[in-house]
Motif scaffolding. Structure first.
Motif, PDB file in Angstrom:
ATOM      1  N   SER A 182       0.770  -8.059  -4.872  1.00  0.00           N
ATOM      2  CA  SER A 182       0.028  -7.239  -4.206  1.00  0.00           C
ATOM      3  C   SER A 182      -1.296  -7.379  -3.733  1.00  0.00           C
ATOM      4  O   SER A 182      -1.596  -6.058  -2.290  1.00  0.00           O
ATOM      5  N   GLY A 183      -2.437  -7.645  -4.116  1.00  0.00           N
ATOM      6  CA  GLY A 183      -3.878  -7.853  -3.857  1.00  0.00           C
ATOM      7  C   GLY A 183      -4.494  -6.709  -3.875  1.00  0.00           C
ATOM      8  O   GLY A 183      -5.081  -5.625  -2.840  1.00  0.00           O
ATOM      9  N   LEU A 184      -3.347  -5.076  -4.759  1.00  0.00           N
ATOM     10  CA  LEU A 184      -3.676  -4.366  -4.594  1.00  0.00           C
ATOM     11  C   LEU A 184      -4.723  -3.490  -5.895  1.00  0.00           C
ATOM     12  O   LEU A 184      -3.884  -4.251  -7.215  1.00  0.00           O
ATOM     13  N   PRO A 188       0.234  -1.485  -0.013  1.00  0.00           N
ATOM     14  CA  PRO A 188      -0.457  -0.142  -0.088  1.00  0.00           C
ATOM     15  C   PRO A 188       0.718   1.515  -0.226  1.00  0.00           C
ATOM     16  O   PRO A 188       2.179   1.190   0.499  1.00  0.00           O
ATOM     17  N   THR A 189       0.156   2.412  -0.692  1.00  0.00           N
ATOM     18  CA  THR A 189       1.283   4.197  -0.764  1.00  0.00           C
ATOM     19  C   THR A 189       0.844   3.803   1.205  1.00  0.00           C
ATOM     20  O   THR A 189      -0.103   3.609   1.520  1.00  0.00           O
ATOM     21  N   PRO A 190       2.598   4.795   0.773  1.00  0.00           N
ATOM     22  CA  PRO A 190       1.584   6.095   2.677  1.00  0.00           C
ATOM     23  C   PRO A 190       0.472   6.517   2.579  1.00  0.00           C
ATOM     24  O   PRO A 190      -0.337   6.594   1.771  1.00  0.00           O
ATOM     25  N   GLY A 191      -0.008   6.014   3.569  1.00  0.00           N
ATOM     26  CA  GLY A 191      -1.205   6.710   4.060  1.00  0.00           C
ATOM     27  C   GLY A 191      -2.261   6.188   3.642  1.00  0.00           C
ATOM     28  O   GLY A 191      -3.623   6.152   3.914  1.00  0.00           O
ATOM     29  N   GLY A 205      -7.498  -1.048  -2.344  1.00  0.00           N
ATOM     30  CA  GLY A 205      -7.562  -1.911  -2.184  1.00  0.00           C
ATOM     31  C   GLY A 205      -8.910  -1.605  -1.258  1.00  0.00           C
ATOM     32  O   GLY A 205      -9.443  -0.661  -0.942  1.00  0.00           O
ATOM     33  N   PHE A 206      -9.670  -2.445  -1.211  1.00  0.00           N
ATOM     34  CA  PHE A 206     -11.304  -3.026  -0.636  1.00  0.00           C
ATOM     35  C   PHE A 206     -10.708  -3.300   1.225  1.00  0.00           C
ATOM     36  O   PHE A 206     -10.013  -4.088   0.956  1.00  0.00           O
ATOM     37  N   PRO A 230      -7.022  -6.648   2.335  1.00  0.00           N
ATOM     38  CA  PRO A 230      -6.728  -7.515   0.905  1.00  0.00           C
ATOM     39  C   PRO A 230      -8.170  -7.353  -0.003  1.00  0.00           C
ATOM     40  O   PRO A 230      -8.931  -7.395   0.582  1.00  0.00           O
ATOM     41  N   SER A 231      -7.732  -7.424  -0.980  1.00  0.00           N
ATOM     42  CA  SER A 231      -8.814  -7.015  -2.231  1.00  0.00           C
ATOM     43  C   SER A 231      -8.427  -8.030  -2.627  1.00  0.00           C
ATOM     44  O   SER A 231      -7.727  -9.333  -3.063  1.00  0.00           O
ATOM     45  N   ALA A 232      -9.585  -7.546  -3.572  1.00  0.00           N
ATOM     46  CA  ALA A 232     -10.112  -9.931  -4.994  1.00  0.00           C
ATOM     47  C   ALA A 232     -10.183  -9.313  -6.208  1.00  0.00           C
ATOM     48  O   ALA A 232     -10.902  -8.212  -6.014  1.00  0.00           O
ATOM     49  N   ALA A 233      -9.881  -9.881  -7.209  1.00  0.00           N
ATOM     50  CA  ALA A 233     -10.288  -9.359  -8.674  1.00  0.00           C
ATOM     51  C   ALA A 233     -11.898  -8.903  -8.820  1.00  0.00           C
ATOM     52  O   ALA A 233     -12.125  -8.263 -10.010  1.00  0.00           O
TER      53      ALA A 233
END
Length: 180
Positions: A84-86, A2-5, A107-108, A11-14
């Motif tokens: 990455s899950g992103l 994940p990006t900063p902040g 992500g979600f 974790p996300s999914a397709a």
């Protein structure tokens, strides 16, 4: 990563954006001026048609925005990185066909029992460094998703929401609704 902040990204999914596949009527609300303490909002309608691409690892939506000064088209491209899950999300404005916006990444996660998507990017606006945040709220129980955009000039300590889209599903055949 994940990006900063964006530590609140889970974790996300397709299939995270499956709720959005289909045809939509869109109610837009957008600040007339961004990051200038403006309190005046403009409202306009539009439509969107979303479909899966990349064998289900992405999706694309074609948008028609019916603004008072004239209608225009735009495309949103989303791709999921399974490693990455992103998700990465790009915006291409038809008025500027040679310029693809910096992607927001995220992500979600389940927050307060509701699944939300948070996506961030570092960008500039009028020469000023900004942090960009997209917030997706599927609102599955209503079948009326919401997207919000916000900007920050202090690294994400405070945010100015500047664009909100509320979606209502269209039962019509694929395609965009014309501007009225």
């Amino acid at each position: 990563m994940p990006t900063p902040g964006s530590a609140d990204i889970g974790p996300s999914a397709a299939n995270d954006f499956d709720f959005f596949i289909g045809n939509w009527r869109v109610q837009h609300r957008r600040l007339k001026q961004r990051l200038l303490a403006c309190q005046e909002w403009e409202a306009f309608e539009g439509s969107s048609a979303a479909q899966k691409v990349l064998g289900g690892q992405g999706n694309l939506d074609d948008n028609l925005l019916c603004m008072a000064e004239g209608a225009y088209r735009a495309v949103t491209l989303r791709s999921f990185d399974a490693a990455s899950g992103l998700w990465s999300i790009w915006w291409l404005d038809g008025r500027h066909p040679g310029r693809l916006d910096v992607p927001v990444v995220g992500g979600f996660s389940d927050a307060s029992g509701e699944r939300i998507g948070l996506f961030y990017a570092d960008d500039t606006l009028n020469g000023q460094a900004i942090r960009v945040r997209f917030l997706w709220t599927p609102r599955s129980e209503l079948g009326q998703p919401r997207w919000e955009q916000a900007f920050s000039v202090d690294g994400g300590l405070s945010w100015e929401s500047n664009w909100v889209m509320d979606f209502s599903r269209l039962d019509a055949a694929p395609g965009l609704e014309p501007c009225l």
